[in-house]
Design a protein around this motif. Sequence first.
Motif, PDB file in Angstrom:
ATOM      1  N   THR A  13       0.585  -0.403   4.872  1.00  0.00           N
ATOM      2  CA  THR A  13       0.155  -0.504   3.565  1.00  0.00           C
ATOM      3  C   THR A  13      -0.076  -1.960   2.666  1.00  0.00           C
ATOM      4  N   LEU A  14       0.855  -2.185   3.081  1.00  0.00           N
ATOM      5  CA  LEU A  14       1.442  -3.850   2.728  1.00  0.00           C
ATOM      6  C   LEU A  14       1.219  -4.416   4.442  1.00  0.00           C
ATOM      7  N   ALA A  15       0.517  -4.124   5.153  1.00  0.00           N
ATOM      8  CA  ALA A  15      -0.898  -5.018   5.815  1.00  0.00           C
ATOM      9  C   ALA A  15      -1.558  -5.224   4.334  1.00  0.00           C
TER      10      ALA A  15
ATOM     11  N   THR B  35       3.049  -2.116  -6.964  1.00  0.00           N
ATOM     12  CA  THR B  35       2.050  -0.726  -7.608  1.00  0.00           C
ATOM     13  C   THR B  35       1.069  -0.345  -6.395  1.00  0.00           C
ATOM     14  N   GLY B  36       0.954  -1.353  -5.782  1.00  0.00           N
ATOM     15  CA  GLY B  36      -0.650  -0.750  -4.376  1.00  0.00           C
ATOM     16  C   GLY B  36       0.625  -0.379  -3.430  1.00  0.00           C
ATOM     17  N   MET B  37       1.897  -0.251  -3.545  1.00  0.00           N
ATOM     18  CA  MET B  37       2.657   0.271  -2.590  1.00  0.00           C
ATOM     19  C   MET B  37       2.799   1.777  -2.910  1.00  0.00           C
ATOM     20  N   ARG B  38       3.468   1.297  -4.644  1.00  0.00           N
ATOM     21  CA  ARG B  38       3.153   3.568  -5.122  1.00  0.00           C
ATOM     22  C   ARG B  38       2.275   4.219  -4.890  1.00  0.00           C
ATOM     23  N   HIS B  39       1.058   3.245  -4.725  1.00  0.00           N
ATOM     24  CA  HIS B  39      -0.636   4.376  -4.839  1.00  0.00           C
ATOM     25  C   HIS B  39      -0.426   5.223  -3.651  1.00  0.00           C
TER      26      HIS B  39
ATOM     27  N   VAL C   3      -3.665  -8.174  -2.538  1.00  0.00           N
ATOM     28  CA  VAL C   3      -3.578  -9.034  -2.901  1.00  0.00           C
ATOM     29  C   VAL C   3      -2.790 -10.209  -3.259  1.00  0.00           C
ATOM     30  N   VAL C   4      -2.725 -10.480  -2.147  1.00  0.00           N
ATOM     31  CA  VAL C   4      -2.066 -11.801  -1.978  1.00  0.00           C
ATOM     32  C   VAL C   4      -2.673 -12.189  -0.942  1.00  0.00           C
ATOM     33  N   SER C   5      -2.677 -13.514  -0.126  1.00  0.00           N
ATOM     34  CA  SER C   5      -3.504 -14.494   1.149  1.00  0.00           C
ATOM     35  C   SER C   5      -2.180 -14.195   1.865  1.00  0.00           C
TER      36      SER C   5
END
Lengths: 331, 407
Positions: A68-70, A26-30, A211-213
Motif C-alpha cells: 500500500t505504501l508503494a 489516510t490511504g493506509m487506514r483505508h 499521493v506523493v512522488s
Amino acid sequence: MSETVNIRELNDLIASKSNFLTMIRTGMRHRIVGQKHLIDSLLIALLANGHVLLEGVPGLAKTLAIKTLATLVDAKYNRIQFTPDLLPADVIGTLIYSIKKETFEVKKGPIFANFVLADEINRAPAKVQSALLEAMQERQVTIGEETFALDKPFLVMATQNPIEQEGTYPLPEAQTDRFLLKVIIGYPTKEEEKEIIRQNIASAVEAIHAVVSRNEITEVQKIVNMIYVDEKIENYIVDLVFATREPAKYGLNDLEDLIEYGASPRASISLAKAARAYAFLQGRGYVIPEDVRAVCHDVMRHRIGLSYEAEANNINSDEVITTILDKVQVP
Amino acid sequence: MKIKNIILSLACFGSCSAAMAGPVMLNARLDSATMLMGNVNTLHIEVVQDKGVRGNFPLFEKFGPEGIVTLLNDTVELRQPVKVDTVDVGSGRIQINYEVPVQVFDSGYYKLPAFVFAAGRDTARSKELLLTVTPVNVTADDPIAPYTDVSDPENQSIFDKLPDWLYYYWWLYLLAIILIVGGIYFWKRYRKEGTLMPKKPEKTPYQRAIDDLKRLKARKLWESGREKEYYTQLTEILRTYLDGRFGIQAMEMTSGEIMSHLADLGDHDIPRDKMRDVLDMADFVKFAMVRPLPDDNVALFKDAVDFVESTKPLDNSEINVSARIDNKVPEDGKQKDDSNVSTSAHAGGRYKGVGRRGRMARLDETPDRISAKRLKVGKKINRRESSSGNNSVKPDSNGNERKEVMK
C-alpha cells in the motif's frame, strides 16, 4: 540551504512539505486496520532513508502495508519470498548469455525496486542474506563487472517469523545491525479484528492512488537531514548507547550480567536519524528527548546482545532498554 | 748607598730568620679561676711550634689506665684531653690546642705548676695558674626530704588506702577509661548512622528548591546571554523538587512525562500550567536554540517560584500528599500493581509516586498526545511572540538583532 538554519523557517518548511503524511496515513487506514505502529515505523524508515526488520506472526498485514505504501508513493514494489534454495542471483540479478547478441546481458533482480519486501528473510541461507544486506547498506549492486546504483527512495522491509525457528538461518548480529528499526508487531484488538472482517467481506474495495512522488520523498529526506539535533540530545543518545556497553557506570549494576555486548556506534547514528524522522512526523524542526525515547526500543532492540543469564531469566532486550531509559538522565 | 745597605741587611736577616727553627710557645689558661668543689673546669693549653716537629707533654705520659693524672699531692685531677685541634698559623708553624678537664674534690686555693712541652731540643713552659675551689654549702641540719608524721590508721583517707600504682597513675587510667567509653560510643554511632561525622539537618525539598532558585537568579545567566544554561538549571531545580516533593523521578523523564505524572497526582491545587510553561520554554531553549525575550525569562522564573510556593508543604502536608498517593484506588477498584510504583524517602517521610516505569513516550503509545501538546505549546509561544510585537528578534549586547538561529 546554507548551514545556518532558522528553525522557524524549517518548521514552516516541514509544515508545507509534510501534508502528504496525512494523505499517506489516510490511504493506509483505508487498507489496513490498526497497526499504527507499523505504519509509523515504515514512515520513519522511509524518511530516515533506512530499512525495517519486522517480527511478527503471519497474517498481520505486513505485505499489505508495504504494498500500500508503494502504491501511495508511486514507487516500484517487489516482494522476495526467501526460501532455503534461494540464490544471491535470485535477489540481485545475474548475467545471462544472449545467443542472439552473443554477449552476456544483465538481468536485474527484484532488488531493483523502491520498496522491497524480503519475506521471511531467515529462511534463506547466509549468502543470500548477505547479498541483500550488502545491497541495503551500499545502495548499489554489482553484477558481473558493472555496478548499478539502486533507485531512490529505497526501503527494504524484511520480515521474520518468531515462532517457527526450525530450518531457519537466524540473521547474524552484524547483519541485523544494518536495519534502522526492528519492529515487533502484535495482534489487532477485538474491535480492529471486527473491522478487518468487515473490510474483507465487503464487495467493493476502495481504490487508492499515489499521493506523493518519489522525487518529493527524496526532497523530504533532505529536509529530515536538516532537522536540528542539539548537543544535549547527542549527549543523551550517546549516554543511552553507552549504558548498554557499560551499565555499571550508569548505576545499572543489575544489567552488567545480562548484557553480552552493547550497541554499536551504528546504533547512535540510527537513533539520531530515527529521532529526526520522528520529529518530522511531529512537525518539528528540532529533536527533543521524547523523539529519542519514542524510537529507542525499535532502534536498539536488535543491537543489544543478551547473555545466557538474561535468557535464563526470560528477560528480553525491550526490558533492558526500558531499564536504561528509566535510569539515564534526560537533558 | 746607605738605604741600599739597610735593605740588604733586612733581607739577610729575614732569610736567616726563615732558615732558623722558631721557638715553641706554650700558653695555658683555665675556663674559670674559681670553681665549685667537684665540678669540672677546663684547662686550655695552646702550643705553637714548627710543622713536622714532634713534641709531647711529659705530664700527659703519666695518664693511668683510668685516664687520670693527679697534681699537688693528688688533690687536683687532670683527665685525658677531650679535644685536640691543630691549626695552621702560617710561616711553617702550627698551633695545637688541648682541652683538659680539671676536677678538684677539696676546697682551697691551688697553684697549678707550669706545664712543660718538649719539642725536639726545645722545651716550653707555661705560666703557673691559680685556682680557687669553693666548698658546697651543706649543713648537717638540712634534711634531704621534709619530715612527716607517721600516718594515723584511724584517720586515713580513701586516697591513703589506694595502691601506689593507682595513686600515682590515676590520670593514666582515667584517660584509658575515657578513650574506651568514647570509642564504644562512636563505634555504636558509626554502626547506627554509617558515619562518624554529625549529619547536618537535611533541607526539605522546598527549602532546597527556593535556595537553588535564589542562587540561580543571583548568577544572572540569561542576562549575560547564557539562556540555555539558565533554563537547563531552572528545569533541573524543578525536577529535583518534584522528585523530593512528590516522588516523581523527574530527572529521568521528559517534559511530557513529567506533566503526565503531575496530572496523575490528581491534586487540583497544583499549578500545572505554570510548570508546563516553564518546561515547554526550557525545551525550546535547550533543543531549538530559541532565545526568549527578557520578559519571558522573568515571567517563567516567577512561574517556577510560584509552582514551588504553591506546592509548599504546610507542616506535615508532605506526608498527606504521600498518603493521598498511597491511598489512591484505581477506578476498577483493584489494588494497584507495585511494579509501577516507586518510593522516595526524604525529610518529610516516605512517599509513593508513580514510578519510572509508569509511562514512557513509546512510538506506539503517545505520538498523538505529544503532537497535540507540541501544537498547543507552539500556539502559546506564538501568542507570546505576537504580543511582544517583534517576535523573538531582539537586540543583543552589540546592538545587533538576535534571532533563533542555529548551526
